[in-house]
Design a protein around this motif. Structure first.
Motif, mmCIF file in Angstrom:
data_model
loop_
_atom_site.group_PDB
_atom_site.id
_atom_site.type_symbol
_atom_site.label_atom_id
_atom_site.label_comp_id
_atom_site.label_asym_id
_atom_site.label_seq_id
_atom_site.Cartn_x
_atom_site.Cartn_y
_atom_site.Cartn_z
ATOM 1 N N SER A 62 5.008 -29.766 34.465
ATOM 2 C CA SER A 62 5.161 -31.121 34.995
ATOM 3 C C SER A 62 4.319 -31.376 36.239
ATOM 4 C CB SER A 62 6.639 -31.387 35.330
ATOM 5 O OG SER A 62 7.446 -31.256 34.183
ATOM 6 N N ARG A 63 3.753 -30.347 36.802
ATOM 7 C CA ARG A 63 3.036 -30.499 38.076
ATOM 8 C C ARG A 63 1.631 -31.060 37.861
ATOM 9 N NH1 ARG A 63 4.535 -26.219 42.635
ATOM 10 N NH2 ARG A 63 2.717 -27.289 43.493
ATOM 11 N N THR A 64 1.327 -32.129 38.565
ATOM 12 C CA THR A 64 -0.006 -32.729 38.438
ATOM 13 C C THR A 64 -1.090 -31.885 39.107
ATOM 14 O OG1 THR A 64 0.365 -34.077 40.429
ATOM 15 C CG2 THR A 64 0.931 -35.055 38.303
ATOM 16 N N ASP A 65 -0.672 -30.943 39.957
ATOM 17 C CA ASP A 65 -1.648 -30.074 40.608
ATOM 18 C C ASP A 65 -1.750 -28.716 39.925
ATOM 19 O OD1 ASP A 65 0.866 -29.196 41.351
ATOM 20 O OD2 ASP A 65 0.307 -28.751 43.430
ATOM 21 N N ALA A 66 -1.121 -28.586 38.765
ATOM 22 C CA ALA A 66 -1.186 -27.295 38.064
ATOM 23 C C ALA A 66 -2.606 -27.041 37.581
ATOM 24 C CB ALA A 66 -0.219 -27.293 36.881
ATOM 25 N N PRO A 67 -3.108 -25.829 37.745
ATOM 26 C CA PRO A 67 -4.482 -25.532 37.304
ATOM 27 C C PRO A 67 -4.582 -25.476 35.784
ATOM 28 C CG PRO A 67 -3.394 -23.541 38.079
ATOM 29 C CD PRO A 67 -2.455 -24.673 38.394
ATOM 30 N N ALA A 68 -5.813 -25.582 35.296
ATOM 31 C CA ALA A 68 -6.047 -25.580 33.850
ATOM 32 C C ALA A 68 -5.527 -24.309 33.200
ATOM 33 C CB ALA A 68 -7.543 -25.738 33.567
ATOM 34 N N GLN A 69 -5.675 -23.159 33.904
ATOM 35 C CA GLN A 69 -5.204 -21.900 33.321
ATOM 36 C C GLN A 69 -3.693 -21.884 33.128
ATOM 37 O OE1 GLN A 69 -7.363 -22.096 35.910
ATOM 38 N NE2 GLN A 69 -8.618 -20.260 36.101
ATOM 39 N N ALA A 70 -2.975 -22.733 33.849
ATOM 40 C CA ALA A 70 -1.522 -22.809 33.676
ATOM 41 C C ALA A 70 -1.157 -23.765 32.538
ATOM 42 C CB ALA A 70 -0.861 -23.262 34.977
ATOM 43 N N LEU A 71 -1.789 -24.934 32.503
ATOM 44 C CA LEU A 71 -1.428 -25.942 31.499
ATOM 45 C C LEU A 71 -1.918 -25.578 30.102
ATOM 46 C CD1 LEU A 71 -1.937 -29.343 33.367
ATOM 47 C CD2 LEU A 71 0.145 -28.003 33.062
ATOM 48 N N ARG A 72 -3.019 -24.848 30.028
ATOM 49 C CA ARG A 72 -3.589 -24.530 28.706
ATOM 50 C C ARG A 72 -2.605 -23.759 27.831
ATOM 51 N NH1 ARG A 72 -7.982 -21.880 30.342
ATOM 52 N NH2 ARG A 72 -9.010 -23.861 30.826
ATOM 53 N N PRO A 73 -2.017 -22.651 28.322
ATOM 54 C CA PRO A 73 -1.032 -21.954 27.470
ATOM 55 C C PRO A 73 0.263 -22.736 27.298
ATOM 56 C CG PRO A 73 -1.143 -20.928 29.638
ATOM 57 C CD PRO A 73 -2.272 -21.894 29.579
ATOM 58 N N LEU A 74 0.611 -23.554 28.279
ATOM 59 C CA LEU A 74 1.847 -24.317 28.171
ATOM 60 C C LEU A 74 1.750 -25.398 27.101
ATOM 61 C CD1 LEU A 74 2.787 -24.629 31.954
ATOM 62 C CD2 LEU A 74 3.825 -23.147 30.231
ATOM 63 N N ALA A 75 0.539 -25.845 26.804
ATOM 64 C CA ALA A 75 0.351 -26.818 25.719
ATOM 65 C C ALA A 75 0.621 -26.193 24.358
ATOM 66 C CB ALA A 75 -1.063 -27.388 25.769
ATOM 67 N N ARG A 76 0.683 -24.847 24.321
ATOM 68 C CA ARG A 76 0.977 -24.120 23.082
ATOM 69 C C ARG A 76 2.336 -23.430 23.147
ATOM 70 N NH1 ARG A 76 -4.291 -23.753 24.530
ATOM 71 N NH2 ARG A 76 -5.918 -23.967 22.931
ATOM 72 N N ASP A 77 3.118 -23.742 24.163
ATOM 73 C CA ASP A 77 4.390 -23.063 24.388
ATOM 74 C C ASP A 77 5.332 -23.266 23.198
ATOM 75 O OD1 ASP A 77 5.819 -21.878 27.096
ATOM 76 O OD2 ASP A 77 7.282 -22.802 25.738
ATOM 77 N N HIS A 78 6.156 -22.251 22.897
ATOM 78 C CA HIS A 78 7.089 -22.362 21.781
ATOM 79 C C HIS A 78 8.232 -23.310 22.083
ATOM 80 C CE1 HIS A 78 8.952 -19.196 24.279
ATOM 81 N NE2 HIS A 78 10.102 -19.680 23.806
#
Length: 302
Positions: A62-78
């Motif tokens: 949910s963080r708008t300041d989250a880096p790409a390396q954090a959001l990338r795997p979360l977009a595939r989270d189970h």
């Protein structure tokens, strides 16, 4: 607004400040607080993106300041809610949004439609989706490109075309939808405040009473159209005239002698408050109300 940025350096949990995997209880609460803390370093957010707790991962997503390396795997989270949080995050990359608009879960797909980072490339994928609701959300978008709007004019779903008719700002789309053979589409157009005087006159002559009812409740009409509708063959249309706050007093006065007693009584009664007037609802953007279960965004029915 913050944008994703790749963060260099090691991504191992050691030395990042994040607690070790497998902790629970107070440990999970501490990691959640860390994920929510605006002062938490980005390297730590990357580590927390693989936390065993979905609450922690959702906080990072949910963080708008989250880096790409954090959001990338979360977009595939189970976990569905983690992916949905990424889908709503305005800092999510276009690549992540394209992936999420194809997600197996409808709430994740619908959340993408309301993301301000959703651009033309994402909307093109939405226009091709099998999900009728997703195409409907696209049809309500103010940023909808003329090419995509023209495609939705011929959408196989009358509901999608209706939602386009109600919300479009494109004069060519409005003209095209006036010829739609489905009454509910023309009814949606009757609620659209961007129609011209000539288009409203055409809708005032629509053969379906529901279209004429929607028109007199939603927009202002010319004196000629109002005079014609005072003698409309449909009691429902005349009742709408008698109760609409958009109808001027002298027209309502003429309805005071209507052959239908209920219409006449409504016309003679005090004008309804503004809160009772139908309005075009703002576009739905895939948000769920608290406690919403099955159904469309917001949990309501159309």
């Amino acid at each position: 607004m913050a944008k994703q940025q790749d963060v260099g350096g090691p991504t191992r949990r050691s030395g990042s400040g994040a607690p070790a995997d497998g902790a629970d209880g107070d440990g999970a609460e501490a990691r959640l607080a860390l994920a929510q803390d605006p002062e938490t370093p980005q390297l730590t957010l990357i580590d927390l993106a693989s936390d065993p707790s979905p609450l922690v991962r959702r906080a990072v997503a949910s963080r708008t300041d989250a880096p790409a390396q954090a959001l990338r795997p979360l977009a595939r989270d189970h976990d569905r809610q983690v992916r949905e949080a990424v889908a709503r995050n305005p800092s999510a990359s276009v690549g992540n949004l394209v992936r999420l608009v194809k997600d197996a879960d409808r709430w994740v797909r619908w959340a993408v439609a309301g993301n301000p980072a959703c651009d033309e490339s994402v909307r093109r994928v939405m226009a091709q989706a099998h999900d009728k609701e997703l195409r409907g959300l696209l049809a309500e978008s103010r940023e909808l490109e003329p090419e995509l709007a023209a495609r939705l004019v011929d959408d196989v779903s009358p509901e999608v075309r209706e939602r386009l008719a109600t919300h479009t700002h494109d004069p060519e789309v409005i003209t095209a939808l006036l010829a739609d053979r489905t009454a509910r589409v023309r009814k949606g157009l009757a609620r659209n405040p961007r129609t011209t005087t000539a288009q409203r006159a055409a809708l005032a002559r629509d053969p379906v009473a529901d279209v004429r009812v929607a028109l007199v409740l939603a927009v202002e009409l010319t004196e000629a159209d109002l005079r014609r509708l005072v003698d409309d063959r449909s009691v429902q249309v005349r009742m709408a005239m008698a109760t609409s706050e958009l109808v001027p007093p002298h027209i309502r006065q003429a309805l005071g002698d209507d052959p239908d007693e209920l219409v006449a009584a409504a016309a003679r009664s005090p004008r309804p408050g503004r809160g009772s007037s139908p309005v075009v609802q703002p576009p739905r953007v895939g948000h769920r109300a608290v406690g919403a279960g099955r159904g469309r965004p917001g949990g309501g029915r159309r």
